[in-house]
Design a protein around this motif. Structure first.
Motif, PDB file in Angstrom:
ATOM      1  N   GLY A 157      14.240  -5.946   1.410  1.00  9.63           N
ATOM      2  CA  GLY A 157      13.430  -5.431   1.692  1.00  9.63           C
ATOM      3  C   GLY A 157      13.316  -3.982   1.267  1.00  9.63           C
ATOM      4  O   GLY A 157      11.867  -3.753   1.464  1.00  9.63           O
ATOM      5  N   TYR A 158      14.527  -3.375   0.227  1.00  5.52           N
ATOM      6  CA  TYR A 158      14.010  -2.208   0.243  1.00  5.52           C
ATOM      7  C   TYR A 158      14.364  -1.388  -1.279  1.00  5.52           C
ATOM      8  O   TYR A 158      14.155  -1.183  -1.924  1.00  5.52           O
ATOM      9  CB  TYR A 158      14.884  -1.553   0.951  1.00  5.52           C
ATOM     10  CG  TYR A 158      14.287  -1.594   2.755  1.00  5.52           C
ATOM     11  CD1 TYR A 158      13.989  -0.560   3.058  1.00  5.52           C
ATOM     12  CD2 TYR A 158      15.614  -2.012   2.918  1.00  5.52           C
ATOM     13  CE1 TYR A 158      13.334  -0.436   4.271  1.00  5.52           C
ATOM     14  CE2 TYR A 158      15.052  -1.889   4.776  1.00  5.52           C
ATOM     15  CZ  TYR A 158      14.267  -1.041   5.649  1.00  5.52           C
ATOM     16  OH  TYR A 158      14.150  -1.574   6.797  1.00  5.52           O
ATOM     17  N   VAL A 159      14.466  -2.722  -1.827  1.00  4.95           N
ATOM     18  CA  VAL A 159      14.538  -3.215  -3.462  1.00  4.95           C
ATOM     19  C   VAL A 159      13.886  -2.407  -4.196  1.00  4.95           C
ATOM     20  O   VAL A 159      13.789  -0.732  -4.886  1.00  4.95           O
ATOM     21  CB  VAL A 159      14.539  -4.319  -4.094  1.00  4.95           C
ATOM     22  CG1 VAL A 159      14.572  -4.073  -5.789  1.00  4.95           C
ATOM     23  CG2 VAL A 159      15.612  -5.150  -3.880  1.00  4.95           C
ATOM     24  N   SER A 160      12.367  -2.014  -4.234  1.00  7.05           N
ATOM     25  CA  SER A 160      11.501  -1.116  -4.875  1.00  7.05           C
ATOM     26  C   SER A 160      11.747   0.373  -4.527  1.00  7.05           C
ATOM     27  O   SER A 160      11.296   1.478  -5.166  1.00  7.05           O
ATOM     28  CB  SER A 160      10.065  -1.467  -4.586  1.00  7.05           C
ATOM     29  OG  SER A 160       9.769  -1.936  -2.951  1.00  7.05           O
ATOM     30  N   TRP A 161      11.459   0.251  -3.108  1.00  8.54           N
ATOM     31  CA  TRP A 161      11.856   2.438  -2.903  1.00  8.54           C
ATOM     32  C   TRP A 161      12.880   1.984  -3.011  1.00  8.54           C
ATOM     33  O   TRP A 161      13.229   3.625  -3.747  1.00  8.54           O
ATOM     34  CB  TRP A 161      11.922   2.246  -1.381  1.00  8.54           C
ATOM     35  CG  TRP A 161      10.357   1.807  -0.501  1.00  8.54           C
ATOM     36  CD1 TRP A 161      10.060   0.937  -0.122  1.00  8.54           C
ATOM     37  CD2 TRP A 161       9.661   2.830  -0.470  1.00  8.54           C
ATOM     38  NE1 TRP A 161       9.081   1.081   0.291  1.00  8.54           N
ATOM     39  CE2 TRP A 161       9.032   1.803   0.041  1.00  8.54           C
ATOM     40  CE3 TRP A 161       9.351   3.849  -1.259  1.00  8.54           C
ATOM     41  CZ2 TRP A 161       7.094   2.796   0.007  1.00  8.54           C
ATOM     42  CZ3 TRP A 161       7.928   4.795  -1.116  1.00  8.54           C
ATOM     43  CH2 TRP A 161       6.717   4.051   0.530  1.00  8.54           C
ATOM     44  N   MET A 162      14.489   1.746  -3.192  1.00  9.63           N
ATOM     45  CA  MET A 162      15.806   2.479  -3.806  1.00  9.63           C
ATOM     46  C   MET A 162      15.503   2.784  -5.379  1.00  9.63           C
ATOM     47  O   MET A 162      15.541   3.920  -5.659  1.00  9.63           O
ATOM     48  CB  MET A 162      16.765   1.479  -3.146  1.00  9.63           C
ATOM     49  CG  MET A 162      16.933   1.607  -1.940  1.00  9.63           C
ATOM     50  SD  MET A 162      18.361   0.202  -2.207  1.00  9.63           S
ATOM     51  CE  MET A 162      18.585   0.385   0.168  1.00  9.63           C
ATOM     52  N   LEU A 163      15.412   1.814  -5.958  1.00 11.61           N
ATOM     53  CA  LEU A 163      14.927   1.801  -7.679  1.00 11.61           C
ATOM     54  C   LEU A 163      13.643   2.572  -7.560  1.00 11.61           C
ATOM     55  O   LEU A 163      14.091   3.730  -8.071  1.00 11.61           O
ATOM     56  CB  LEU A 163      14.180   1.073  -7.838  1.00 11.61           C
ATOM     57  CG  LEU A 163      14.530   1.092  -9.775  1.00 11.61           C
ATOM     58  CD1 LEU A 163      15.373   0.993 -10.483  1.00 11.61           C
ATOM     59  CD2 LEU A 163      13.397  -0.122  -9.912  1.00 11.61           C
ATOM     60  N   GLY A 164      12.684   2.893  -6.645  1.00 12.24           N
ATOM     61  CA  GLY A 164      12.370   3.890  -7.145  1.00 12.24           C
ATOM     62  C   GLY A 164      12.514   5.449  -7.117  1.00 12.24           C
ATOM     63  O   GLY A 164      12.836   6.592  -7.389  1.00 12.24           O
ATOM     64  N   LEU A 165      13.187   5.938  -6.188  1.00 19.70           N
ATOM     65  CA  LEU A 165      14.866   7.016  -5.804  1.00 19.70           C
ATOM     66  C   LEU A 165      14.941   7.142  -7.146  1.00 19.70           C
ATOM     67  O   LEU A 165      15.556   8.294  -7.611  1.00 19.70           O
ATOM     68  CB  LEU A 165      15.021   7.506  -4.807  1.00 19.70           C
ATOM     69  CG  LEU A 165      16.342   7.808  -4.206  1.00 19.70           C
ATOM     70  CD1 LEU A 165      14.781   9.338  -3.743  1.00 19.70           C
ATOM     71  CD2 LEU A 165      16.664   7.460  -3.113  1.00 19.70           C
ATOM     72  N   VAL A 166      15.796   5.997  -7.520  1.00 24.14           N
ATOM     73  CA  VAL A 166      17.047   6.381  -8.475  1.00 24.14           C
ATOM     74  C   VAL A 166      16.129   7.172  -9.645  1.00 24.14           C
ATOM     75  O   VAL A 166      16.436   8.018 -10.745  1.00 24.14           O
ATOM     76  CB  VAL A 166      17.466   4.782  -9.049  1.00 24.14           C
ATOM     77  CG1 VAL A 166      17.569   5.016 -10.628  1.00 24.14           C
ATOM     78  CG2 VAL A 166      18.500   5.063  -8.049  1.00 24.14           C
ATOM     79  N   GLU A 214       5.028   1.368 -10.754  1.00 24.94           N
ATOM     80  CA  GLU A 214       5.008   1.779  -9.534  1.00 24.94           C
ATOM     81  C   GLU A 214       6.695   2.199  -9.257  1.00 24.94           C
ATOM     82  O   GLU A 214       6.307   3.043  -8.657  1.00 24.94           O
ATOM     83  CB  GLU A 214       4.762   0.626  -8.703  1.00 24.94           C
ATOM     84  CG  GLU A 214       2.894   0.203  -8.628  1.00 24.94           C
ATOM     85  CD  GLU A 214       2.727  -0.277  -7.648  1.00 24.94           C
ATOM     86  OE1 GLU A 214       3.863  -1.303  -6.757  1.00 24.94           O
ATOM     87  OE2 GLU A 214       1.454  -0.637  -7.042  1.00 24.94           O
ATOM     88  N   MET A 215       7.184   0.862  -9.693  1.00 24.30           N
ATOM     89  CA  MET A 215       8.955   1.749  -9.329  1.00 24.30           C
ATOM     90  C   MET A 215       9.423   2.569 -10.568  1.00 24.30           C
ATOM     91  O   MET A 215      10.719   2.893 -10.189  1.00 24.30           O
ATOM     92  CB  MET A 215       9.562   0.366  -9.477  1.00 24.30           C
ATOM     93  CG  MET A 215       9.373  -1.088  -8.281  1.00 24.30           C
ATOM     94  SD  MET A 215      10.189  -1.427  -7.750  1.00 24.30           S
ATOM     95  CE  MET A 215       9.840  -3.246  -9.551  1.00 24.30           C
ATOM     96  N   VAL A 216       8.931   2.548 -11.617  1.00 22.46           N
ATOM     97  CA  VAL A 216       9.345   3.016 -12.419  1.00 22.46           C
ATOM     98  C   VAL A 216       9.017   4.609 -13.021  1.00 22.46           C
ATOM     99  O   VAL A 216       8.755   5.547 -13.289  1.00 22.46           O
ATOM    100  CB  VAL A 216       9.733   2.530 -14.073  1.00 22.46           C
ATOM    101  CG1 VAL A 216      10.924   2.976 -15.134  1.00 22.46           C
ATOM    102  CG2 VAL A 216      11.009   0.902 -13.531  1.00 22.46           C
ATOM    103  N   LEU A 217       7.815   4.213 -13.636  1.00 17.71           N
ATOM    104  CA  LEU A 217       6.391   4.866 -15.005  1.00 17.71           C
ATOM    105  C   LEU A 217       6.115   6.321 -13.335  1.00 17.71           C
ATOM    106  O   LEU A 217       6.644   7.769 -13.532  1.00 17.71           O
ATOM    107  CB  LEU A 217       5.542   4.315 -15.080  1.00 17.71           C
ATOM    108  CG  LEU A 217       4.940   5.846 -15.584  1.00 17.71           C
ATOM    109  CD1 LEU A 217       5.592   6.045 -16.652  1.00 17.71           C
ATOM    110  CD2 LEU A 217       3.353   4.489 -16.546  1.00 17.71           C
TER     111      LEU A 217
END
Length: 315
Positions: A35-44, A165-168
């Protein structure tokens, strides 16, 4: 605190392996990560953005040919190798999409560290990672749609929006923070790799936990494909760079950039749009490319030292 962070980053591969084992043997402990995949990748990716500056963009403009060759190699070699492996091993759709998605992703952030350890051209490495990451919202969905459309329906627009959203967005936000809040960014810089490692470790563990039921059946095959995919990327990336008359330092940098994918992004997109099984290649790749990258860097350091000793003897 800084020493602790460096130690954790140094042993990242072992931590990733440990998280994978925990996810496989005790999946309930890490399934919540889904449930937190997108948030974690965004932090990276935000952490990656914090390491960039507007000077890096000027470097791309100053060395467009080298960066262009590297980016071209990245988005040609890895997707085509992925497609060839899928066809050769006749993978089922849910695994095929995972391998192709992995091949279509941009270069991984760990490649900059490996390039430094391998005595490569770090500036070129950063420029390539930055450029492929910025192109990813368009190129990754396009390649996935073109190469995997026959296996499973791919939503080009939805995937493009998710990557943006997750990378750029996080990368650009990190860049702006670095530019306008330089002192604060400098204080956070030693700690950011720690957060990145924690997120990547949790992502890998979560992916394994969510796909644990199928992992034991397809794990050995996926491990073989990941090793082949990574190996061909390293070898062909180096060969292409030498073909275009790059020197040894630049060629090994291109090789590392091509061979080391943003596997966290691949696993995240697989979970969001396909199935936990499709995320298995990305999870295994996250472990293996850190191991192979370290071995690759060690090979070049030893070779440079050997050549240096020969030069001293001849003198």
């Amino acid at each position: 605190m800084e020493k602790i962070c460096r130690g954790i980053v140094r042993y990242m591969a072992l931590l990733v392996v440990a998280a994978g084992v925990l996810g496989a043997l005790c999946p309930r402990t890490l399934t919540w990560v889904g449930g937190y995949v997108s948030w974690m990748l965004g932090l990276v990716m935000f952490g990656m953005g914090m390491t960039l500056s507007f000077g890096d963009f000027r470097r791309v403009l100053q060395e467009p040919r080298r960066v262009a060759i590297g980016v071209f190699a990245q988005f040609i070699i890895m997707p085509l190798v992925a497609y060839a492996l899928v066809a050769l091993f006749r993978l089922p759709p849910e695994l095929a999409i995972g391998v192709i998605l992995l091949g279509a992703c941009p270069g991984g952030t760990a490649s900059n560290v490996i390039s430094y350890l391998a005595r490569g051209d770090v500036a070129l490495s950063v420029s390539m990672t930055m450029t492929t990451t910025l192109l990813a919202p368009v190129v990754t969905p396009a390649l996935t749609y073109f190469l995997a459309g026959a296996y499973i329906e791919v939503s080009f627009s939805s995937m493009m929006l998710s990557i943006a959203e997750m990378v750029l967005a996080p990368v650009l936000l990190g860049l702006l923070v670095h530019h306008f809040c330089g002192r604060a960014a400098a204080r956070l810089a030693p700690v950011l790799p720690l957060f990145s490692v924690v997120c990547i470790v949790l992502l890998v563990g979560g992916v394994v936990a969510l796909s644990s039921a199928k992992l034991f059946a397809v794990g050995p095959l996926m491990a073989l494909l990941v090793v082949l995919h990574n190996g061909f990327g390293l070898a062909l990336g180096y060969a292409m760079a030498r073909f275009f008359h790059m020197d040894s330092r630049q060629a090994r940098t291109v090789s590392i950039e091509v061979g080391m994918q943003n596997s966290g992004l691949a696993a995240s997109l697989a979970l969001l749009y396909f199935s936990p099984a499709a995320a298995i290649p990305g999870a295994i790749f996250s472990v293996w490319h850190n191991v192979s990258g370290s071995l690759f860097a060690n090979f070049w350091v030893r070779r440079d030292e050997k050549n240096h000793r020969k030069e001293v003897v001849w003198e």
